[in-house]
Scaffold this motif. Structure first.
Motif, PDB file in Angstrom:
ATOM      1  N   ASN A 133       6.217   1.562  -7.991  1.00 24.30           N
ATOM      2  CA  ASN A 133       6.517   2.332  -9.366  1.00 24.30           C
ATOM      3  C   ASN A 133       6.111   3.972  -8.910  1.00 24.30           C
ATOM      4  OD1 ASN A 133       6.550   3.615 -11.880  1.00 24.30           O
ATOM      5  ND2 ASN A 133       5.491   1.891 -12.666  1.00 24.30           N
ATOM      6  N   PHE A 134       7.059   4.538  -8.523  1.00 27.24           N
ATOM      7  CA  PHE A 134       6.914   6.092  -7.985  1.00 27.24           C
ATOM      8  C   PHE A 134       6.240   7.035  -9.097  1.00 27.24           C
ATOM      9  CE2 PHE A 134      10.109   4.652  -5.085  1.00 27.24           C
ATOM     10  CZ  PHE A 134       9.356   4.768  -3.644  1.00 27.24           C
ATOM     11  N   GLU A 135       6.685   6.541 -10.524  1.00 33.47           N
ATOM     12  CA  GLU A 135       6.248   7.280 -11.550  1.00 33.47           C
ATOM     13  C   GLU A 135       4.893   7.471 -11.852  1.00 33.47           C
ATOM     14  OE1 GLU A 135       8.728   5.800 -14.708  1.00 33.47           O
ATOM     15  OE2 GLU A 135      10.486   6.710 -13.832  1.00 33.47           O
ATOM     16  N   LYS A 136       4.134   6.306 -11.260  1.00 35.65           N
ATOM     17  CA  LYS A 136       2.804   6.215 -11.521  1.00 35.65           C
ATOM     18  C   LYS A 136       1.978   6.658 -10.121  1.00 35.65           C
ATOM     19  CE  LYS A 136       3.068   3.885 -15.222  1.00 35.65           C
ATOM     20  NZ  LYS A 136       2.566   4.622 -16.681  1.00 35.65           N
ATOM     21  N   LEU A 137       2.534   7.255  -9.550  1.00 33.29           N
ATOM     22  CA  LEU A 137       1.756   7.826  -8.268  1.00 33.29           C
ATOM     23  C   LEU A 137       1.131   9.380  -8.525  1.00 33.29           C
ATOM     24  CD1 LEU A 137       3.952   6.412  -5.469  1.00 33.29           C
ATOM     25  CD2 LEU A 137       1.950   5.444  -6.384  1.00 33.29           C
ATOM     26  N   ALA A 138       1.810   9.899  -9.020  1.00 31.31           N
ATOM     27  CA  ALA A 138       1.287  11.353  -9.201  1.00 31.31           C
ATOM     28  C   ALA A 138       0.318  11.396 -10.281  1.00 31.31           C
ATOM     29  CB  ALA A 138       2.495  12.238  -9.223  1.00 31.31           C
ATOM     30  N   ASP A 141      -1.561  14.297   8.973  1.00 29.71           N
ATOM     31  CA  ASP A 141      -2.919  13.516   9.123  1.00 29.71           C
ATOM     32  C   ASP A 141      -3.325  12.777   7.923  1.00 29.71           C
ATOM     33  OD1 ASP A 141      -3.710  15.352  11.129  1.00 29.71           O
ATOM     34  OD2 ASP A 141      -3.945  17.064  10.086  1.00 29.71           O
ATOM     35  N   ILE A 142      -3.134  11.410   8.347  1.00 30.27           N
ATOM     36  CA  ILE A 142      -3.204  10.350   7.434  1.00 30.27           C
ATOM     37  C   ILE A 142      -4.731   9.779   7.634  1.00 30.27           C
ATOM     38  CG2 ILE A 142      -2.373   8.241   6.606  1.00 30.27           C
ATOM     39  CD1 ILE A 142      -0.379  10.247   6.080  1.00 30.27           C
ATOM     40  N   ASN A 143      -5.243   9.498   6.666  1.00 33.26           N
ATOM     41  CA  ASN A 143      -6.759   9.013   6.474  1.00 33.26           C
ATOM     42  C   ASN A 143      -6.630   7.990   5.656  1.00 33.26           C
ATOM     43  OD1 ASN A 143      -8.436  10.730   8.096  1.00 33.26           O
ATOM     44  ND2 ASN A 143      -8.125  12.388   6.410  1.00 33.26           N
ATOM     45  N   ALA A 144      -5.840   7.342   4.861  1.00 30.80           N
ATOM     46  CA  ALA A 144      -5.595   6.144   4.151  1.00 30.80           C
ATOM     47  C   ALA A 144      -4.674   5.533   3.752  1.00 30.80           C
ATOM     48  CB  ALA A 144      -6.658   6.599   2.635  1.00 30.80           C
ATOM     49  N   GLY A 145      -4.652   4.266   3.702  1.00 35.51           N
ATOM     50  CA  GLY A 145      -3.342   3.646   3.149  1.00 35.51           C
ATOM     51  C   GLY A 145      -3.709   2.387   2.282  1.00 35.51           C
ATOM     52  N   ALA A 146      -2.526   1.930   1.408  1.00 37.94           N
ATOM     53  CA  ALA A 146      -2.647   0.535   0.833  1.00 37.94           C
ATOM     54  C   ALA A 146      -1.199  -0.006   0.658  1.00 37.94           C
ATOM     55  CB  ALA A 146      -3.309   0.950  -0.493  1.00 37.94           C
ATOM     56  N   TRP A 147      -1.032  -1.321   0.984  1.00 43.50           N
ATOM     57  CA  TRP A 147       0.024  -2.117   0.943  1.00 43.50           C
ATOM     58  C   TRP A 147      -0.115  -2.349  -0.890  1.00 43.50           C
ATOM     59  CZ3 TRP A 147       3.477  -2.318   4.696  1.00 43.50           C
ATOM     60  CH2 TRP A 147       2.923  -2.172   5.803  1.00 43.50           C
ATOM     61  N   ILE A 148       1.367  -2.033  -1.473  1.00 44.51           N
ATOM     62  CA  ILE A 148       1.414  -2.268  -3.010  1.00 44.51           C
ATOM     63  C   ILE A 148       2.839  -2.871  -3.225  1.00 44.51           C
ATOM     64  CG2 ILE A 148      -0.424  -0.697  -4.030  1.00 44.51           C
ATOM     65  CD1 ILE A 148       1.817   1.022  -4.736  1.00 44.51           C
ATOM     66  N   GLY A 149       2.944  -3.840  -3.719  1.00 48.91           N
ATOM     67  CA  GLY A 149       4.253  -4.530  -4.074  1.00 48.91           C
ATOM     68  C   GLY A 149       5.159  -4.367  -2.815  1.00 48.91           C
ATOM     69  N   GLN A 160      -5.546   3.318 -11.302  1.00 46.40           N
ATOM     70  CA  GLN A 160      -4.902   3.403 -12.467  1.00 46.40           C
ATOM     71  C   GLN A 160      -3.119   2.736 -12.334  1.00 46.40           C
ATOM     72  OE1 GLN A 160      -1.513   5.871 -12.867  1.00 46.40           O
ATOM     73  NE2 GLN A 160      -1.911   5.575 -10.549  1.00 46.40           N
ATOM     74  N   TYR A 161      -3.088   2.277 -11.098  1.00 48.46           N
ATOM     75  CA  TYR A 161      -1.710   1.705 -10.578  1.00 48.46           C
ATOM     76  C   TYR A 161      -1.382   0.331 -11.514  1.00 48.46           C
ATOM     77  CZ  TYR A 161       2.290   0.591  -8.179  1.00 48.46           C
ATOM     78  OH  TYR A 161       3.757   0.412  -7.855  1.00 48.46           O
ATOM     79  N   PRO A 162      -0.247   0.164 -12.224  1.00 44.29           N
ATOM     80  CA  PRO A 162      -0.152  -1.073 -12.989  1.00 44.29           C
ATOM     81  C   PRO A 162      -0.249  -2.331 -12.265  1.00 44.29           C
ATOM     82  CG  PRO A 162       1.896   0.201 -12.814  1.00 44.29           C
ATOM     83  CD  PRO A 162       0.686   1.096 -12.201  1.00 44.29           C
ATOM     84  N   GLU A 163      -0.654  -3.332 -13.051  1.00 41.95           N
ATOM     85  CA  GLU A 163      -0.469  -4.635 -12.375  1.00 41.95           C
ATOM     86  C   GLU A 163       0.951  -4.948 -11.834  1.00 41.95           C
ATOM     87  OE1 GLU A 163      -2.886  -6.969 -12.238  1.00 41.95           O
ATOM     88  OE2 GLU A 163      -4.436  -5.390 -12.771  1.00 41.95           O
ATOM     89  N   ALA A 164       1.034  -5.798 -10.850  1.00 45.54           N
ATOM     90  CA  ALA A 164       2.317  -6.037  -9.955  1.00 45.54           C
ATOM     91  C   ALA A 164       3.391  -6.115 -11.233  1.00 45.54           C
ATOM     92  CB  ALA A 164       2.105  -7.122  -9.011  1.00 45.54           C
ATOM     93  N   ALA A 165       3.025  -7.281 -11.944  1.00 47.42           N
ATOM     94  CA  ALA A 165       4.192  -7.447 -12.874  1.00 47.42           C
ATOM     95  C   ALA A 165       4.650  -6.492 -13.832  1.00 47.42           C
ATOM     96  CB  ALA A 165       3.686  -8.595 -14.094  1.00 47.42           C
ATOM     97  N   SER A 180      10.982   0.288 -11.528  1.00 43.21           N
ATOM     98  CA  SER A 180      11.869   0.193 -10.459  1.00 43.21           C
ATOM     99  C   SER A 180      11.891   1.307  -9.755  1.00 43.21           C
ATOM    100  CB  SER A 180      13.324   0.072 -11.463  1.00 43.21           C
ATOM    101  OG  SER A 180      14.233   0.203 -10.408  1.00 43.21           O
ATOM    102  N   SER A 181      12.251   0.923  -8.322  1.00 40.90           N
ATOM    103  CA  SER A 181      12.325   2.342  -7.326  1.00 40.90           C
ATOM    104  C   SER A 181      13.899   2.532  -7.098  1.00 40.90           C
ATOM    105  CB  SER A 181      11.580   1.723  -6.043  1.00 40.90           C
ATOM    106  OG  SER A 181      12.631   0.820  -5.549  1.00 40.90           O
ATOM    107  N   LYS A 182      15.026   2.115  -8.064  1.00 40.21           N
ATOM    108  CA  LYS A 182      16.236   2.522  -7.727  1.00 40.21           C
ATOM    109  C   LYS A 182      16.390   3.813  -7.995  1.00 40.21           C
ATOM    110  CE  LYS A 182      20.372  -0.032  -8.610  1.00 40.21           C
ATOM    111  NZ  LYS A 182      21.334  -0.584  -9.397  1.00 40.21           N
ATOM    112  N   PRO A 183      16.970   4.653  -6.969  1.00 42.99           N
ATOM    113  CA  PRO A 183      17.017   5.908  -7.040  1.00 42.99           C
ATOM    114  C   PRO A 183      18.086   6.494  -8.110  1.00 42.99           C
ATOM    115  CG  PRO A 183      17.999   5.158  -5.173  1.00 42.99           C
ATOM    116  CD  PRO A 183      17.275   4.111  -5.612  1.00 42.99           C
ATOM    117  N   ALA A 184      17.922   7.613  -8.750  1.00 39.03           N
ATOM    118  CA  ALA A 184      18.793   8.075  -9.697  1.00 39.03           C
ATOM    119  C   ALA A 184      20.120   8.512  -8.984  1.00 39.03           C
ATOM    120  CB  ALA A 184      18.324   9.134 -10.743  1.00 39.03           C
ATOM    121  N   SER A 185      19.936   9.067  -7.851  1.00 35.38           N
ATOM    122  CA  SER A 185      21.148   9.290  -7.088  1.00 35.38           C
ATOM    123  C   SER A 185      20.959   9.029  -5.550  1.00 35.38           C
ATOM    124  CB  SER A 185      21.408  10.711  -7.224  1.00 35.38           C
ATOM    125  OG  SER A 185      20.609  11.694  -6.384  1.00 35.38           O
ATOM    126  N   ASP A 186      21.857   9.299  -4.590  1.00 39.95           N
ATOM    127  CA  ASP A 186      21.669   9.172  -3.331  1.00 39.95           C
ATOM    128  C   ASP A 186      21.309  10.206  -2.465  1.00 39.95           C
ATOM    129  OD1 ASP A 186      22.452   6.610  -3.039  1.00 39.95           O
ATOM    130  OD2 ASP A 186      24.644   6.906  -2.696  1.00 39.95           O
TER     131      ASP A 186
END
Lengths: 321, 336
Positions: free
Chosen positions: B40-45, B169-177, B195-200, B204-210
């Motif tokens: 859920n890209f909207e919840k990342l920033a 320079d990457i210092n951290a990572g996490a696998w989500i969904g 603050q990232y929502p529960e998996a359920a 949607s990560s469907k892009p608005a355009s190509d």
């Protein structure tokens, strides 16, 4: 902005800073036709601009062999020729012409003693080419090779023995000089008469474009999008006084369809110069005109004194910092 | 054959194998098409980013083929042309990301910005997870990262943090969904996970355009600082009117695998004058861009147009395949 690009913009200043001297109208007969290009500058002591610049150059603390030679045997013309190469660096030659004979025993000895500083341990190999003593050696700290020869009132020096031999060939008339090319003569008539500094790049066989592309790959920047479509390119600069330069650069199209690209290059070059120098508080005016197969960038720059003082005092790095 | 089939044991054995194969196939299909929450890209920033970029590479995008081709070139070149390579190729195609987002955040008083990347693999995550350990060790080196649980997600972070000098320079990572988050700052990634929502609930990560879309915000002077720094460094007037630019929106849509078409919109909140210096600055920027791209084998053509709110550089880029190869090559050179 990338450094190579800036260095390209100030090439004419570099040539002056590299101690180049000539007479208006001289045809640089020493640079052979297989060179990529050459630049020549005159020291006409009655010209206030050139006189100021020569004085500033001589007065600057940086020392070099040509300056030492100039002090003994004032030069009136210098030509710098650039030759193509398979490697990354471009071999160049400088042909400095004095009003006095440099080939006498005393003069030769004096010049050789000055030139000893150019190579490691002052060691030169001497060979004979077309009747001239050709001295070649290696610079300290593996900075490449260096060589020179004296012919009458001319001293030819450079970074490549082959290029020096070509200069000797052109001087002897066994190889045609670049200045005999039709494009050179054509373009010469299109730059202002009496220019103190003239440069010419030949490109009928793509020699200039190929050389430039090799450098562009290294710099990761294309300086002239239209380089392959040029027949030749010539610039003529007039040092009005120590503070003002006027001049023009004429681009001759090999392919008339490329005029738009050439015009774009001329505009871009003019704009880049303006941006470089507006930052240094130098006034710059430019105009790009098209006439048939020719695109001309005309310009005027004022407020250059501090820049030239820095150039002569600190060297090329002052322009690139 | 008829005689053979008359043999009851054999008949039931073959039937059993058939049922087993069909069952395996059904299980594979259920597994492959089973739901995995997309990123859920909207919840990342958590704050307004100064730079936000999205690069779609889903199955409908012409970019996908090019990107896969380049990745193959880089990762599978040592495998020769045998069955192993073929299998790896199929795996790569199935597991290739469908969308990548990049964010740059600036915080007052902080010298370096925070870089956050989100890569959504779509269904491919199921394959990617098989190689998860290998990916982690590529990201964090041989020393395994420190792991902590945050809201059900595993936050991995380097034991010895890199000094962040740039976007790599990457210092951290996490696998989500269906995706992977990478960040230069572990503390920031922790906040994202908290603050990232529960998996359920994931979106949607469907892009608005190509199209590749990049938004650079200049309200806080992010670009102005950068430009002025380089102007000072090179003693060169790069973009004098940058203080008039409120944002830059870049939109480049793939026409085919080798061509991109779109624009760079330099937006301003002040009305543009007839001979506004911003037009000359954008023109010069175009000239620099054309000349920088040419040695990489990319031809750029375009024009500068002006409307009430923006100066737009409309461009077409060809040789895009070469461009991406060059980027790969440059990255490889940088890493050496």
């Amino acid at each position: 902005m990338k450094r190579p690009f800036i260095s390209f913009l100030v090439i004419s200043s570099l040539l002056l800073g590299s101690r180049i001297i000539a007479t208006p109208g001289s045809a640089a007969p020493s640079v052979s036709q297989d060179a990529v290009g050459f630049a020549e500058i005159s020291i006409n002591k009655s010209d206030p601009g050139v006189a100021w610049m020569t004085g500033a150059w001589l007065g600057a603390p940086r020392s070099n062999s040509l300056k030492s030679i100039y002090r003994k045997y004032p030069l009136n013309r210098t030509v710098v020729g650039i030759y193509p190469s398979a490697g990354a660096s471009l071999p160049f030659v400088v042909v400095a012409q004095s009003g006095k004979n440099l080939a006498g025993e005393v003069e030769k000895k004096e010049i050789l003693s000055i030139m000893r500083h150019e190579v490691a341990q002052g060691q030169y190999n001497r060979s004979n080419y077309r009747g001239y003593d050709l001295y070649t050696g290696t610079r300290s700290n593996n900075k490449g090779s260096f060589g020179f020869f004296i012919k009458g009132n001319e001293l030819a020096l450079g970074t490549d023995a082959n290029a020096l031999r070509k200069v000797a060939d052109a001087s002897a008339g066994t190889v045609a000089p670049m200045s005999a090319q039709a494009d050179y003569r054509d373009l010469r008539s299109r730059i202002p008469a009496g220019s103190d500094l003239v440069f010419f790049f030949a490109n009928q066989q793509n020699q200039f474009a190929n050389t430039l592309r090799k450098q562009e790959r290294k710099w990761k920047l294309s300086l002239l999008l239209s380089s392959g479509d040029l027949a030749g390119m010539m610039g003529g600069f007039n040092f009005v006084d120590g503070d003002k330069i006027t001049g023009s650069i004429v681009f001759k199209a090999k392919n008339p369809k490329a005029i738009r690209d050439i015009q774009d290059d001329a505009n871009f070059m003019g704009e880049a110069i303006r941006r470089k120098f507006s930052h240094a508080h130098i006034t710059y005016k430019k105009q790009v005109t098209v006439q048939g197969n020719y695109v001309t960038l005309s310009f005027e720059m004022k407020g250059l004194k501090p820049l030239f003082k820095d150039l002569f005092t600190e060297g090329v790095s002052s322009l690139l910092k | 054959m008829a005689n053979l089939l008359k043999n009851k044991t054999l008949k039931y054995t073959l039937l059993g194998i058939g049922v087993l194969l069909v069952s395996i196939l059904i299980i594979i299909l259920l597994w492959w098409f089973g739901y995995t929450p997309p990123v859920n890209f909207e919840k990342l920033a958590l704050e307004t980013p100064v730079v936000q970029a999205q690069i779609p590479s889903g199955t409908n995008s012409p970019l996908r083929g090019v990107l896969i081709g380049i990745t193959e070139e880089k990762m599978l070149s040592s495998m020769g042309s045998g069955l192993k390579r073929k299998v790896a190729q199929i795996g790569l195609r199935l597991a290739f990301p469908v969308m990548t987002h990049a964010y740059v955040f600036e915080f007052p008083g902080e010298e370096t910005p925070v870089y956050l990347y989100a890569i959504d693999f779509g269904r491919g995550i199921k394959l990617v997870r098989f190689g998860q350990d290998k990916i982690n060790s590529r990201l964090f080196g041989n020393e395994s990262p420190e792991e902590t649980q945050v809201q059900g997600y595993t936050l991995m972070q380097r034991k010895e943090q890199l000094t962040v000098k740039g976007f790599k320079d990457i210092n951290a990572g996490a696998w989500i969904g269906s995706g992977l988050l990478l960040c230069s700052d572990p503390a920031y990634l922790r906040k994202v996970l908290e603050q990232y929502p529960e998996a359920a609930e994931a979106g949607s990560s469907k892009p608005a355009s190509d199209a590749i879309q990049i938004h650079i915000d200049n309200q806080t002077g992010y670009m102005e600082k950068l430009i002025r720094y380089y102007e000072q460094k090179f003693a060169f007037e790069l973009f004098a009117s940058i203080d008039q630019v409120s944002a830059v929106d870049i939109n480049l849509a793939p026409v085919n695998g080798d061509t991109l078409k779109g624009d760079f919109a330099f937006k301003t909140q002040n009305p543009l004058q007839e001979d506004d210096p911003m037009v000359s600055d954008v023109d010069f920027f175009y000239g620099v861009l054309r000349r920088t791209l040419r040695p990489q084998g990319i031809e750029m053509s375009g024009e500068t147009v002006k409307d009430a709110e923006a100066v737009k550089l409309q461009v077409e880029l060809t040789g895009f395949r070469t461009a991406l190869s060059q980027i790969e090559k440059l990255t490889a050179e940088d890493n050496q």
